[in-house]
Write an enzyme that holds these catalytic residues in place. Structure first.
Site, PDB file in Angstrom:
ATOM      1  N   ASN A   1       0.821  -1.048  -0.268  1.00 31.97           N
ATOM      2  CA  ASN A   1      -0.871   0.262   0.914  1.00 31.97           C
ATOM      3  C   ASN A   1       0.907   1.201   0.031  1.00 31.97           C
ATOM      4  O   ASN A   1       1.577   1.454   1.206  1.00 31.97           O
ATOM      5  CB  ASN A   1      -1.221   0.223   1.698  1.00 31.97           C
ATOM      6  CG  ASN A   1      -1.577   1.356   1.313  1.00 31.97           C
ATOM      7  OD1 ASN A   1      -1.935   2.163   0.109  1.00 31.97           O
ATOM      8  ND2 ASN A   1      -2.507   1.673   2.805  1.00 31.97           N
ATOM      9  N   TRP A   2       0.955   1.901  -0.940  1.00 30.27           N
ATOM     10  CA  TRP A   2       1.393   2.781  -1.292  1.00 30.27           C
ATOM     11  C   TRP A   2       1.115   4.042  -0.152  1.00 30.27           C
ATOM     12  O   TRP A   2       2.265   5.404  -0.557  1.00 30.27           O
ATOM     13  CB  TRP A   2       2.485   3.264  -2.795  1.00 30.27           C
ATOM     14  CG  TRP A   2       2.864   2.072  -3.055  1.00 30.27           C
ATOM     15  CD1 TRP A   2       3.879   0.888  -2.772  1.00 30.27           C
ATOM     16  CD2 TRP A   2       3.444   2.227  -5.026  1.00 30.27           C
ATOM     17  NE1 TRP A   2       4.368   0.333  -3.179  1.00 30.27           N
ATOM     18  CE2 TRP A   2       4.131   0.671  -5.020  1.00 30.27           C
ATOM     19  CE3 TRP A   2       3.784   3.185  -5.547  1.00 30.27           C
ATOM     20  CZ2 TRP A   2       4.769   0.438  -5.972  1.00 30.27           C
ATOM     21  CZ3 TRP A   2       4.646   2.657  -7.104  1.00 30.27           C
ATOM     22  CH2 TRP A   2       4.420   0.905  -7.361  1.00 30.27           C
ATOM     23  N   LYS A   3       0.112   3.964  -0.143  1.00 35.66           N
ATOM     24  CA  LYS A   3      -0.546   5.046   0.247  1.00 35.66           C
ATOM     25  C   LYS A   3      -0.035   6.922  -0.429  1.00 35.66           C
ATOM     26  O   LYS A   3      -0.138   6.485  -1.802  1.00 35.66           O
ATOM     27  CB  LYS A   3       0.537   5.987   1.853  1.00 35.66           C
ATOM     28  CG  LYS A   3      -0.326   4.526   2.612  1.00 35.66           C
ATOM     29  CD  LYS A   3      -0.276   4.195   4.156  1.00 35.66           C
ATOM     30  CE  LYS A   3      -0.488   3.648   4.390  1.00 35.66           C
ATOM     31  NZ  LYS A   3      -0.256   3.409   6.293  1.00 35.66           N
TER      32      LYS A   3
ATOM     33  N   HIS B   1      -9.856   1.293   4.815  1.00 30.50           N
ATOM     34  CA  HIS B   1      -8.561   1.069   4.872  1.00 30.50           C
ATOM     35  C   HIS B   1      -8.602   2.649   6.727  1.00 30.50           C
ATOM     36  O   HIS B   1      -9.402   3.308   6.673  1.00 30.50           O
ATOM     37  CB  HIS B   1      -7.269   2.260   4.389  1.00 30.50           C
ATOM     38  CG  HIS B   1      -5.729   1.794   5.420  1.00 30.50           C
ATOM     39  ND1 HIS B   1      -5.650   2.930   6.158  1.00 30.50           N
ATOM     40  CD2 HIS B   1      -5.203   1.286   4.966  1.00 30.50           C
ATOM     41  CE1 HIS B   1      -3.544   2.670   6.539  1.00 30.50           C
ATOM     42  NE2 HIS B   1      -3.899   1.521   5.683  1.00 30.50           N
TER      43      HIS B   1
ATOM     44  N   GLU C   1      -7.089   5.074   7.661  1.00 32.17           N
ATOM     45  CA  GLU C   1      -6.305   6.224   6.742  1.00 32.17           C
ATOM     46  C   GLU C   1      -8.036   6.981   6.705  1.00 32.17           C
ATOM     47  O   GLU C   1      -8.147   8.219   6.820  1.00 32.17           O
ATOM     48  CB  GLU C   1      -5.439   6.546   6.286  1.00 32.17           C
ATOM     49  CG  GLU C   1      -4.123   6.070   7.458  1.00 32.17           C
ATOM     50  CD  GLU C   1      -2.750   5.448   7.139  1.00 32.17           C
ATOM     51  OE1 GLU C   1      -2.845   5.960   5.462  1.00 32.17           O
ATOM     52  OE2 GLU C   1      -2.265   5.005   7.318  1.00 32.17           O
TER      53      GLU C   1
ATOM     54  N   GLU D   1      -5.741  -4.376  10.793  1.00 37.12           N
ATOM     55  CA  GLU D   1      -5.241  -3.247  10.830  1.00 37.12           C
ATOM     56  C   GLU D   1      -4.999  -2.741  12.105  1.00 37.12           C
ATOM     57  O   GLU D   1      -5.962  -1.700  11.859  1.00 37.12           O
ATOM     58  CB  GLU D   1      -4.674  -3.063   9.946  1.00 37.12           C
ATOM     59  CG  GLU D   1      -4.025  -3.758   7.743  1.00 37.12           C
ATOM     60  CD  GLU D   1      -3.488  -2.417   7.182  1.00 37.12           C
ATOM     61  OE1 GLU D   1      -2.205  -2.780   7.444  1.00 37.12           O
ATOM     62  OE2 GLU D   1      -4.706  -1.791   7.010  1.00 37.12           O
TER      63      GLU D   1
ATOM     64  N   GLY E   1       2.320   2.297  10.566  1.00 40.09           N
ATOM     65  CA  GLY E   1       2.810   3.276  10.631  1.00 40.09           C
ATOM     66  C   GLY E   1       3.802   3.797  12.788  1.00 40.09           C
ATOM     67  O   GLY E   1       4.191   4.127  12.326  1.00 40.09           O
TER      68      GLY E   1
ATOM     69  N   SER F   1       3.126  -2.412  10.418  1.00 42.79           N
ATOM     70  CA  SER F   1       4.763  -2.588  10.599  1.00 42.79           C
ATOM     71  C   SER F   1       5.156  -3.505  10.043  1.00 42.79           C
ATOM     72  O   SER F   1       6.173  -4.346  11.002  1.00 42.79           O
ATOM     73  CB  SER F   1       4.988  -1.274  12.204  1.00 42.79           C
ATOM     74  OG  SER F   1       4.367  -0.965  12.273  1.00 42.79           O
TER      75      SER F   1
ATOM     76  N   GLY G   1       2.736  -1.364   4.657  1.00 44.54           N
ATOM     77  CA  GLY G   1       2.934   0.568   4.666  1.00 44.54           C
ATOM     78  C   GLY G   1       4.168   1.022   3.691  1.00 44.54           C
ATOM     79  O   GLY G   1       4.883   0.428   3.170  1.00 44.54           O
ATOM     80  N   GLY G   2       5.093   0.982   4.929  1.00 44.55           N
ATOM     81  CA  GLY G   2       6.072   1.826   5.007  1.00 44.55           C
ATOM     82  C   GLY G   2       7.247   1.356   3.981  1.00 44.55           C
ATOM     83  O   GLY G   2       8.014   1.284   3.130  1.00 44.55           O
TER      84      GLY G   2
END
Ligand code: PGA
Length: 259
Positions: A12-14, A103, A105, A175, A181, A221, A242-243
């Protein structure tokens, strides 16, 4: 992971990577995949921003990169006066295979309720794509003992009332909000416990057949160091990253973790 379920590793490149950077990232990934391929029994999806989707699609299709194209969200309406939104049909026309829905966010910053998430899932499925429904509890909900009820209610809202076959083809990403994150992943035991509970809830809603095939990812994470043990857990059928998905080497470390 269960024996018959294909493990799904999703990046997930956000809101990262403009389309030039996205092209570079997918090319780096392609080079690593050319060297070693996707391990048997695993599948990879990448979820760039809307502005990079066409670029990444072209790169993936031209170079036959063994990844599925994913999107991060979509609107639930077919078309209309919804300034700034993108419909599921528009994504399907780009050969998008997987779309994230709900998601945390988006639930937090964009006001997505369970009702909206369900409508998005409807739109995704109606356009022949697969939904990755994101669920998870906050730190407060976990400490007050509500984690399980919060998560199963989110699952029930997205999955309830669907045919067994449809429910069984879905992906649910557990999640926990406090793990996203933060550098603080859930333990393997906690991830396994909740992923098993999600599977059980799908079974309650749509039957044992659906429970056996629904794929449940863990996200929050995840790193190349933690992915192997998470993917070993019997009810964890993949990871949503993500990251660590923004670095081709690290992401490939997760794709290959435990192999
Ligand atoms: P993270 O994000 O891997 O950076 O924690 C996961 C996600 O939000 O999907």
């Amino acid at each position: 992971m269960g024996d018959d379920r294909i493990t799904l590793v999703s990046g997930n490149w956000k809101m990262h990577e403009n389309h030039f950077e996205a092209l570079k990232l997918v090319q780096e990934l392609a080079a690593l995949l050319r060297a070693s391929g996707v391990p048997e029994g695993r599948e990879v999806s990448i979820h760039p921003t809307f502005t990079s989707l066409r670029t990444v699609q072209t790169a993936v299709e031209t170079d036959h990169v063994p990844v599925a194209l994913g999107a991060q969200t979509c609107h639930y309406e077919v078309r209309g006066a919804f300034t700034g939104e993108v419909s599921a049909e528009m994504l399907a026309k780009l050969n998008v295979a997987y779309v994230l829905a709900g998601h945390s966010e988006r639930r937090l910053y964009c006001g997505e309720t369970d009702e909206i998430v369900r409508r998005k899932v409807d739109a995704i499925l109606a356009n022949g794509m697969r939904a990755i429904v994101c669920v998870g509890e906050s730190a407060e909900q976990r400490s007050s003992g509500e984690a399980m009820s919060v998560v199963t209610a989110q699952v029930a809202s997205a999955v309830g009332g669907r045919d067994a076959e449809v429910a069984g083809a879905m992906v649910i990403a557990y999640e926990p909000l406090w793990a996203i994150g933060s550098g603080q992943s859930a333990t393997v035991a906690d991830a396994q416990e909740m992923c098993a509970a999600i599977r059980e809830e799908v079974g309650r809603l749509a039957g044992a057949g659906a429970a056996a095939t629904v794929r449940v990812q863990y996200g929050g994470s995840v790193t190349p160091d933690t992915a192997g043990a998470l993917l070993e857990a019997p009810d964890v059928d993949g990871v949503l990253v993500g990251g660590a998905s923004l670095d081709a080497e690290r992401f490939m470390g997760i794709v290959r973790a435990g192999q």
